[in-house]
Design an enzyme around this catalytic site. Sequence first.
Site, mmCIF file in Angstrom:
data_model
loop_
_atom_site.group_PDB
_atom_site.id
_atom_site.type_symbol
_atom_site.label_atom_id
_atom_site.label_comp_id
_atom_site.label_asym_id
_atom_site.label_seq_id
_atom_site.Cartn_x
_atom_site.Cartn_y
_atom_site.Cartn_z
ATOM 1 N N GLY A 45 -4.409 -10.238 -10.849
ATOM 2 C CA GLY A 45 -3.501 -9.601 -10.421
ATOM 3 C C GLY A 45 -3.810 -10.463 -8.860
ATOM 4 O O GLY A 45 -3.506 -10.007 -8.055
ATOM 5 N N ALA A 46 -3.559 -11.187 -9.483
ATOM 6 C CA ALA A 46 -4.368 -12.019 -7.777
ATOM 7 C C ALA A 46 -2.740 -12.810 -6.463
ATOM 8 O O ALA A 46 -2.399 -13.305 -5.757
ATOM 9 C CB ALA A 46 -5.383 -13.515 -8.270
ATOM 10 N N ASN A 47 -1.809 -12.599 -7.395
ATOM 11 C CA ASN A 47 -0.263 -12.885 -6.336
ATOM 12 C C ASN A 47 0.077 -11.829 -5.464
ATOM 13 O O ASN A 47 1.205 -12.644 -4.959
ATOM 14 C CB ASN A 47 0.409 -13.288 -7.587
ATOM 15 C CG ASN A 47 1.176 -11.722 -7.729
ATOM 16 O OD1 ASN A 47 0.633 -11.011 -8.273
ATOM 17 N ND2 ASN A 47 2.839 -11.406 -7.800
ATOM 18 N N THR A 48 -0.751 -11.081 -5.331
ATOM 19 C CA THR A 48 -0.048 -9.771 -4.180
ATOM 20 C C THR A 48 -1.508 -8.747 -4.100
ATOM 21 O O THR A 48 -1.982 -9.647 -4.809
ATOM 22 C CB THR A 48 1.127 -9.344 -4.595
ATOM 23 O OG1 THR A 48 2.116 -8.544 -3.674
ATOM 24 C CG2 THR A 48 0.947 -8.295 -5.550
ATOM 25 N N GLY A 49 -1.039 -8.814 -2.768
ATOM 26 C CA GLY A 49 -1.408 -7.063 -2.843
ATOM 27 C C GLY A 49 -3.612 -7.831 -2.002
ATOM 28 O O GLY A 49 -4.117 -8.692 -1.930
ATOM 29 N N ILE A 50 -4.767 -6.764 -2.900
ATOM 30 C CA ILE A 50 -5.241 -7.091 -3.165
ATOM 31 C C ILE A 50 -5.997 -8.423 -4.062
ATOM 32 O O ILE A 50 -7.068 -9.058 -3.453
ATOM 33 C CB ILE A 50 -6.739 -5.548 -3.399
ATOM 34 C CG1 ILE A 50 -5.719 -4.639 -2.426
ATOM 35 C CG2 ILE A 50 -8.290 -6.196 -3.371
ATOM 36 C CD1 ILE A 50 -6.549 -3.205 -3.369
ATOM 37 N N GLY A 51 -5.277 -8.454 -4.986
ATOM 38 C CA GLY A 51 -6.115 -9.526 -5.961
ATOM 39 C C GLY A 51 -5.943 -10.998 -4.710
ATOM 40 O O GLY A 51 -6.869 -11.649 -4.581
ATOM 41 N N SER A 174 -11.106 2.997 -9.502
ATOM 42 C CA SER A 174 -10.713 3.910 -8.276
ATOM 43 C C SER A 174 -11.076 5.014 -7.590
ATOM 44 O O SER A 174 -11.960 5.409 -9.502
ATOM 45 C CB SER A 174 -9.190 3.993 -8.708
ATOM 46 O OG SER A 174 -8.545 4.908 -8.004
ATOM 47 N N TYR A 200 -3.172 8.031 -15.655
ATOM 48 C CA TYR A 200 -3.480 6.156 -14.301
ATOM 49 C C TYR A 200 -5.055 6.679 -14.908
ATOM 50 O O TYR A 200 -6.097 5.482 -14.254
ATOM 51 C CB TYR A 200 -3.588 6.614 -13.157
ATOM 52 C CG TYR A 200 -3.215 5.535 -11.885
ATOM 53 C CD1 TYR A 200 -3.411 4.520 -12.591
ATOM 54 C CD2 TYR A 200 -4.364 6.061 -10.986
ATOM 55 C CE1 TYR A 200 -4.053 3.052 -10.949
ATOM 56 C CE2 TYR A 200 -4.830 5.106 -9.859
ATOM 57 C CZ TYR A 200 -4.860 4.010 -9.822
ATOM 58 O OH TYR A 200 -5.118 2.683 -9.158
#
Length: 255
Positions: A45-51, A174, A200
């Site tokens: 998940g590294a294309n955006t946000g925290i990643g 989370s 979630y």
Amino acid sequence: MSRYVLPLSVLGTAVGGAVLLKDFVSGGACPSKATIPGKTVIVTGANTGIGKQTALELAKRGGNIILACRDMEKYEAAAKEIRGETLNHRVNARHLDLASLKSIREFAVKVTEEEEHVHILINNAAVMRCPHWTTEDGFEMQLGVNYLGHFLLTNLLLDKLKASAPSRIINVSSLAHVAGHIDFEDLNWEKRKYDTKAAYCQSKLAIVLSTKELSRRLQGTGVTVNALHPGVARTELGRHTGMHSSAFSSFTLVS
């Protein structure tokens, strides 16, 4: 003039409270100056946000970064951006769809064959409060991607991580896990009305519980396992909730 005192006081209090809240949810900057030259890091998940920010920071510190990705076009763009900003050419994207067990197995085989070491695995990718979707293999999407997909990926790479010790596994959970309840009789929400929030929370609780058990099992191997609550940030994770659409959240949440 006195009639403006109370409204201005209220406004000042509100603005001040918002600033304090922003500081609180943003947390502090990491004080460590440690570098990781020669270390291979996988970030899902590294294309955006925290990643993406995690991958960027670790690239600055000299790591060999693998962006594990579902949308290769977006991930190639992210990898190119990180390489340009850090001048670290050892940043690459590889296809990984956590909603597909087949894709996870293919990714793990390629990493095992092509990488001499894997020192850090950061299981970051997630979906949050999406509609009642299912993965390619029929699992409820939030449990399937957030927990099951990362569970399989971790176990497939475990031998490589052990051989690369000292190494570490970092699972992004989370604070929502505290409200979680795992219904072992209906993990996929086939018998109950689907609750996006509860699903979630269930997935995040599963991450915490499995992290504790895996940590226990890996004692003495040189592989450490930790779960974390990343704080609150304005990312694409909340796109199904509308939580970032208000002016207040846009101001207080960290970009």
